[in-house]
Enzyme design. Structure first.
Site, short mmCIF file in Angstrom:
data_model
loop_
_atom_site.label_atom_id
_atom_site.label_comp_id
_atom_site.label_asym_id
_atom_site.label_seq_id
_atom_site.Cartn_x
_atom_site.Cartn_y
_atom_site.Cartn_z
N CYS A 2 0.89 -1.15 0.02
CA CYS A 2 -0.10 0.09 0.02
C CYS A 2 1.00 1.10 -0.02
CB CYS A 2 -0.85 0.04 1.35
SG CYS A 2 -2.43 -1.12 1.34
N GLY A 28 0.16 0.09 -4.78
CA GLY A 28 -1.36 -0.53 -4.84
C GLY A 28 -2.17 0.07 -5.99
N ASN A 102 0.01 1.45 5.97
CA ASN A 102 0.57 0.48 5.16
C ASN A 102 1.20 -0.53 6.14
OD1 ASN A 102 3.87 0.52 3.38
ND2 ASN A 102 2.31 -0.98 3.30
N GLY A 103 0.96 -1.95 5.83
CA GLY A 103 1.40 -2.91 6.75
C GLY A 103 0.51 -4.16 6.82
N TYR A 244 12.19 -5.57 -5.07
CA TYR A 244 11.16 -5.44 -5.92
C TYR A 244 10.28 -4.25 -5.72
CZ TYR A 244 6.71 -6.22 -8.29
OH TYR A 244 5.53 -5.99 -9.26
P1 AMP Z 1 6.02 -15.66 -10.64
O1 AMP Z 1 5.22 -15.42 -11.99
O2 AMP Z 1 5.08 -15.80 -9.71
O3 AMP Z 1 7.12 -16.21 -10.46
O4 AMP Z 1 6.10 -13.97 -10.62
C1 AMP Z 1 7.43 -13.41 -10.55
C2 AMP Z 1 7.37 -12.01 -10.75
O5 AMP Z 1 6.32 -11.01 -10.43
C3 AMP Z 1 8.70 -11.23 -10.62
O6 AMP Z 1 9.41 -10.97 -11.75
C4 AMP Z 1 8.29 -9.88 -9.96
O7 AMP Z 1 8.69 -8.90 -10.80
C5 AMP Z 1 6.85 -9.82 -9.92
N1 AMP Z 1 6.61 -9.97 -8.15
C6 AMP Z 1 7.12 -10.58 -7.27
N2 AMP Z 1 6.44 -10.56 -6.18
C7 AMP Z 1 5.49 -9.84 -6.36
C8 AMP Z 1 4.39 -9.26 -5.57
N3 AMP Z 1 4.34 -9.61 -4.30
N4 AMP Z 1 3.11 -8.72 -6.00
C9 AMP Z 1 3.50 -8.45 -7.66
N5 AMP Z 1 4.41 -8.92 -8.19
C10 AMP Z 1 5.48 -9.45 -7.78
#
Ligand code: AMP
Length: 471
Positions: A2, A28, A102-103, A244
């Site tokens: 968030c 978000g 946020n949290g 990320y």
């Molecule tokens: P996946 O297909 O589940 O392995 O997604 C990994 C990708 O999603 C990575 O390349 C990140 O850029 C992105 N990502 C990682 N964690 C999150 C998260 N919590 N929420 C949204 N995107 C994420």
């Protein structure tokens, strides 16, 4: 996850809050909201969708006032229903409070029951409302804001960066472990508090500093007062913010996120050198890492995937097949950069493995001779309970497979993840000042049936508390 912002500005806050939330949109996309204080009452507007969708026409003109807060939401607790959109606003015994958070709280259920027994009632299913009720309860009993925040820090278990105003005075506090980021700066006409420094940049403000873990700040006009309410022997900054979640141009706890990611890219090459024709990021999250890797290796940086800027998030699509189709819509392989070439492909993380597997398949189909995958985080093996939307353990590919198993599944010719030791060194904080629960399965606060390495909190009034569950 968030994004939150709070602003004082003698020339009005609504447009500045709109810009600040725009800068925090990556935190978000489910809903957005702004509350302002005008003529002794709260003016508010919130809705489902992006900042640009929620605030249209003359909404911002309506949100008059010299103090206000805003929120963009990515739900980790509470469904995506209008009653869960923030900021929350309450009026009690002649006072008015507007609050954004946020949290994620671990002990939300116990606290909710406790405050229901005390006669409070709840209109949402979020943990933010609990924080509001803890504050309201203390003020109703004659306490000051500083007492109310001290009670918050004693009772809330989890991560919380909070911004609120009561009767037109702006406040913000950060949990004693500093799990989620929160900083403040100054503009020509007042103060800006925000999840990330990019919101201060957007207002052409100057960042002053991070809000310290356990600190409460009060902003009246352009005056800021600070009270350190609690101190912990060790902090627990969320490591995933660096990997990320935060924008690369943000400065968190004095470090530019872009530099950290670039250095991780350099280190990825040192840890596992590779011979290839080009280095390509998975846009946009892999870009800074890929630049670092290209610098360290002298392998040219060539973009091999083009991102459709108008495509939303694929990560939260409900089913595997929808997520896979969405990846194809979002990223298009550039055939001319791929035919007969070997590529080092760099991304920030692998969670379920859906994105990497699909992308590598597309790149092979487009004619790449080899894909060497490099990842800016160590394997993600455990869920997050403290505010990042991570799937269950069973869905995390690295929880079920070793590196070779993941490599095979995503069909890369080679795979390397940054080591945790190097990652921590590059971030520049001691390991016990970071929360790396998703990478180690060991959390900085007590979580039922999980391992923890607890921190002890000093309330600076002679009392100490270790982060054990409260009664
Ligand atoms: P996946 O297909 O589940 O392995 O997604 C990994 C990708 O999603 C990575 O390349 C990140 O850029 C992105 N990502 C990682 N964690 C999150 C998260 N919590 N929420 C949204 N995107 C994420």
């Amino acid at each position: 996850m968030c994004g939150i912002a709070g602003i004082t500005d003698s020339s009005g806050v609504s447009l500045s809050l709109y810009f600040a939330l725009y800068a925090l949109q990556h935190r978000g996309q489910e809903s957005a909201g702004i509350s302002t204080w005008h003529d002794c009452s709260i003016l508010k507007h919130k809705g489902h969708g992006l900042v640009s969708e929620v605030f249209k026409g003359d909404t911002l003109d309506f949100l008059k006032g010299k103090v206000g807060i805003g929120h963009v939401r990515y739900p980790t607790t509470g469904e995506n229903r209008p009653e869960n959109f923030q900021p929350f606003n309450f009026t009690f015994q002649g006072h008015s409070i507007s609050i954004a958070h946020n949290g994620n709280l671990i002990n939300m259920q116990e606290l909710r029951e406790k405050y229901e027994r005390k006669g409070q009632f709840f209109t949402s299913t979020t943990d933010t409302e609990i924080i509001a009720k803890v504050i309201i309860d203390e003020i109703r009993e004659g306490g000051e804001v500083v007492d109310a925040v001290r009670i918050c820090m004693r009772t809330l278990q989890g991560s919380y960066s909070v911004i609120f105003f009561i009767d037109g005075i702006l406040y913000a506090f950060r949990d004693p472990l500093g799990i989620k980021p929160l900083c403040f700066g100054r503009t020509r006409n007042g103060v800006v508090i925000a999840s990330e420094s990019v919101a201060i940049d957007a207002l052409e403000g100057v960042m002053e500093r991070d809000i310290n873990p356990g600190e409460l700040i009060e902003a009246r006009g352009d005056t800021v007062i600070s009270v350190q309410i609690a101190k912990s022997d060790r902090h627990a900054h969320c490591i995933f913010e660096y990997i990320y979640f935060a924008r690369a141009d943000s400065v968190i706890d004095k470090a530019l996120v872009y530099d950290i990611r670039r250095k991780i890219g350099e280190q990825l090459y040192r840890e596992m050198p590779v011979i290839a024709d080009s280095v390509s990021p998975v846009p946009d999250s892999g870009t800074a890492y890929a630049l670092g890797l290209s610098d360290a290796s002298d392998i040219p940086f060539v973009e091999c995937l083009m991102k459709n800027r108008y495509m939303g998030r694929t990560f939260i699509m409900p089913t595997q097949s929808k997520r896979e189709k969405a990846v194809r819509m979002k990223l298009n392989p550039i055939k001319y950069h791929l035919i007969g070439r070997s590529v080092v492909l760099v991304d920030d993380s692998i969670v379920r493995g859906t994105t990497s597997r699909r992308i590598i398949e597309m790149m092979h189909d487009a004619g790449a001779s080899a894909i060497h995958m490099r990842i800016g985080s160590p394997p993600i093996i455990a869920p997050c309970y403290l505010g990042v939307d991570m799937p269950t353990r069973e869905e995390l590919i690295a929880n079920k497979k070793d590196v070779e198993g993941v490599r095979e599944t995503i069909t890369a010719e080679s795979l390397h993840y940054i080591s945790l030791k190097a990652l921590v060194e590059i971030i520049g904080e001691p390991e016990d000042h970071l929360c790396n629960g998703c990478l180690t399965g060991c959390y900085p606060i007590s979580i039922p049936s999980e391992q923890s390495s607890l921190r002890c909190i000093d309330f600076l009034d002679g009392s100490y508390q270790s982060l054990l569950p409260i009664d």
